[in-house]
Design a protein around this motif. Structure first.
Motif, PDB file in Angstrom:
ATOM      1  N   LEU A 246      -0.615   4.673  -7.458  1.00  0.00           N
ATOM      2  CA  LEU A 246      -0.316   3.603  -6.509  1.00  0.00           C
ATOM      3  C   LEU A 246      -0.125   2.258  -7.194  1.00  0.00           C
ATOM      4  O   LEU A 246       0.854   1.555  -6.928  1.00  0.00           O
ATOM      5  CB  LEU A 246      -1.431   3.515  -5.466  1.00  0.00           C
ATOM      6  CG  LEU A 246      -1.275   2.414  -4.422  1.00  0.00           C
ATOM      7  CD1 LEU A 246      -0.015   2.622  -3.585  1.00  0.00           C
ATOM      8  CD2 LEU A 246      -2.506   2.357  -3.520  1.00  0.00           C
TER       9      LEU A 246
ATOM     10  N   VAL B   1       2.270  10.024  -3.515  1.00  0.00           N
ATOM     11  CA  VAL B   1       1.266   9.251  -4.230  1.00  0.00           C
ATOM     12  C   VAL B   1       0.149  10.195  -4.677  1.00  0.00           C
ATOM     13  O   VAL B   1      -0.227  11.116  -3.948  1.00  0.00           O
ATOM     14  CB  VAL B   1       0.700   8.119  -3.352  1.00  0.00           C
ATOM     15  CG1 VAL B   1      -0.040   8.660  -2.133  1.00  0.00           C
ATOM     16  CG2 VAL B   1      -0.211   7.204  -4.166  1.00  0.00           C
TER      17      VAL B   1
ATOM     18  N   LYS C 204      -3.376  10.990  -4.864  1.00  0.00           N
ATOM     19  CA  LYS C 204      -4.515  10.492  -4.078  1.00  0.00           C
ATOM     20  C   LYS C 204      -5.646   9.987  -4.955  1.00  0.00           C
ATOM     21  O   LYS C 204      -6.451   9.159  -4.521  1.00  0.00           O
ATOM     22  CB  LYS C 204      -5.005  11.584  -3.125  1.00  0.00           C
ATOM     23  CG  LYS C 204      -4.009  11.928  -2.028  1.00  0.00           C
ATOM     24  CD  LYS C 204      -4.544  12.993  -1.091  1.00  0.00           C
ATOM     25  CE  LYS C 204      -3.591  13.226   0.087  1.00  0.00           C
ATOM     26  NZ  LYS C 204      -2.240  13.623  -0.325  1.00  0.00           N
TER      27      LYS C 204
ATOM     28  N   VAL D 249      -5.654   6.169  -5.343  1.00  0.00           N
ATOM     29  CA  VAL D 249      -5.878   5.282  -4.194  1.00  0.00           C
ATOM     30  C   VAL D 249      -7.360   4.933  -4.117  1.00  0.00           C
ATOM     31  O   VAL D 249      -8.090   5.337  -3.203  1.00  0.00           O
ATOM     32  CB  VAL D 249      -5.382   5.940  -2.886  1.00  0.00           C
ATOM     33  CG1 VAL D 249      -5.423   4.927  -1.733  1.00  0.00           C
ATOM     34  CG2 VAL D 249      -3.962   6.457  -3.053  1.00  0.00           C
TER      35      VAL D 249
ATOM     36  N   ARG E  52      -5.217  -2.173  -0.331  1.00  0.00           N
ATOM     37  CA  ARG E  52      -4.582  -1.976   0.973  1.00  0.00           C
ATOM     38  C   ARG E  52      -3.276  -2.762   1.072  1.00  0.00           C
ATOM     39  O   ARG E  52      -2.300  -2.291   1.673  1.00  0.00           O
ATOM     40  CB  ARG E  52      -5.536  -2.401   2.101  1.00  0.00           C
ATOM     41  CG  ARG E  52      -6.830  -1.599   2.161  1.00  0.00           C
ATOM     42  CD  ARG E  52      -6.571  -0.121   2.341  1.00  0.00           C
ATOM     43  NE  ARG E  52      -7.814   0.652   2.366  1.00  0.00           N
ATOM     44  CZ  ARG E  52      -7.876   1.961   2.192  1.00  0.00           C
ATOM     45  NH1 ARG E  52      -6.758   2.653   1.983  1.00  0.00           N
ATOM     46  NH2 ARG E  52      -9.025   2.593   2.211  1.00  0.00           N
TER      47      ARG E  52
ATOM     48  N   GLN F 228      -0.731  -0.764  -0.758  1.00  0.00           N
ATOM     49  CA  GLN F 228      -0.362   0.396   0.069  1.00  0.00           C
ATOM     50  C   GLN F 228       0.642   0.000   1.145  1.00  0.00           C
ATOM     51  O   GLN F 228       1.659   0.688   1.350  1.00  0.00           O
ATOM     52  CB  GLN F 228      -1.607   0.991   0.732  1.00  0.00           C
ATOM     53  CG  GLN F 228      -2.417   1.944  -0.128  1.00  0.00           C
ATOM     54  CD  GLN F 228      -3.520   2.591   0.680  1.00  0.00           C
ATOM     55  OE1 GLN F 228      -4.410   1.903   1.200  1.00  0.00           O
ATOM     56  NE2 GLN F 228      -3.487   3.904   0.793  1.00  0.00           N
TER      57      GLN F 228
ATOM     58  N   THR G  51       4.687   1.268   1.449  1.00  0.00           N
ATOM     59  CA  THR G  51       5.231   1.945   2.632  1.00  0.00           C
ATOM     60  C   THR G  51       6.376   1.169   3.266  1.00  0.00           C
ATOM     61  O   THR G  51       7.158   1.738   4.033  1.00  0.00           O
ATOM     62  CB  THR G  51       4.135   2.169   3.695  1.00  0.00           C
ATOM     63  OG1 THR G  51       3.579   0.908   4.079  1.00  0.00           O
ATOM     64  CG2 THR G  51       3.023   3.059   3.146  1.00  0.00           C
TER      65      THR G  51
END
Length: 288
Positions: free
Chosen positions: A59, A88, A90, A93, A106, A109, A113
């Motif tokens: 990420l 991504v 995981k 994250v 966040r 993220q 998106t």
């Protein structure tokens, strides 16, 4: 009372001011150009002994440089081998890759998106077919996924060869630099030798003799220790050295970015901000 000529003069000045302001706004909003972002289509990595491991892009390795590029006025064009949505990893994250900041994670993220094309990228064939001349540079995020379909891909090699011949910024971070191995005459044969445990020999590699970095062997060994006795098919740092790269590393997890001509490579996830800085420096010097 103002004379008619004075009123006319003021109106002209006001009109010019509004036009100048509109021009400034338009210039501020104009894109500095497009950056091609190469991502993997895959999300399951083959390991030794038939084992597998979920993977994808990291990420922060994607999002932090990507946001820096957008904030600086560049437009991102995303591409994968299959033209699908990239996954991504995981495991990436988590706040530790964002200086421990949950809110920063966040924010990245949310930004990722929102990138145009994130759910439906262009395929490599489409990018090549549309022409590569429009792009100011190319960026390859990390995560282990590039080992699957970017390190052995003649189309990736064709794309990289364009940026190499044009001297345009080519940036890759962590495992992203493994894609550079596609810039040779037979990347599949090179990869096969690596996976067979043989001494691999590159043919006409465009980055032969370049200074560069990639996820180091000590860092990779630490990653392997989390795989429940599974191992990678080969170590990326060894592969790059066998191809002819002049490898430069710092201690585990220390930010490290190596710049040689158009090539900008980052060692690990914690090199994200520094890589973005060096990439923007090259892009800005190119436009001046």
């Amino acid at each position: 009372m103002k004379s008619a000529s004075s009123i006319l003069s003021l109106a002209i000045i006001a009109g010019l001011s509004q036009s100048a302001y509109a021009a400034d706004v338009k210039a501020a909003n104009a894109s500095k150009g497009e950056i091609l972002v190469l991502l993997s289509s895959e999300n399951v990595m083959q390991l030794a002994d038939g084992k597998t491991e979920p993977t994808g892009y990291y990420l922060n390795e994607f999002g932090v440089p990507a946001k820096a590029l957008v904030d600086a006025g560049y437009k991102l064009v995303l591409a994968t081998p299959k033209g699908n949505a990239p996954s991504v990893d995981k495991k990436s994250v988590i706040p530790q890759y964002f200086d421990g900041g949950e809110s920063q994670m966040r924010d990245i993220q949310t930004f990722v998106t929102s990138i145009e094309g994130i759910d439906d990228t262009l395929s490599l064939s489409e990018v090549i077919g549309q022409g590569l001349e429009e792009f100011e540079g190319v960026f390859i995020p990390g995560g282990h996924a590039p080992l699957i379909d970017l390190a052995n891909n003649p189309q990736v090699g064709e794309i990289l060869s364009h940026f190499h011949s044009e001297g345009k910024p080519t940036a890759a971070i962590c495992h992203g630099p493994i894609a550079l191995l596609s810039g040779q005459s037979n990347p599949q044969a090179f990869e096969l030798a690596l996976k067979s445990g043989e001494q691999a020999s590159s043919e006409s590699w465009i980055y032969d003799g370049y200074k560069m970095t990639i996820f180091s062997t000590p860092e990779e060994a630490y990653f392997e220790s989390t795989l429940n006795d599974a191992t990678l098919l080969y170590y990326p740092a060894d592969a790059m050295a066998q191809a002819g790269g002049k490898m430069e590393f710092k201690e585990m997890w220390a930010p490290n970015v190596v710049v040689d001509r158009e090539l900008i490579t980052g060692q690990n996830p914690f090199s994200d901000e520094l890589l973005a800085e060096k990439l923007l420096q090259q892009l800005n010097s190119q436009s001046n």
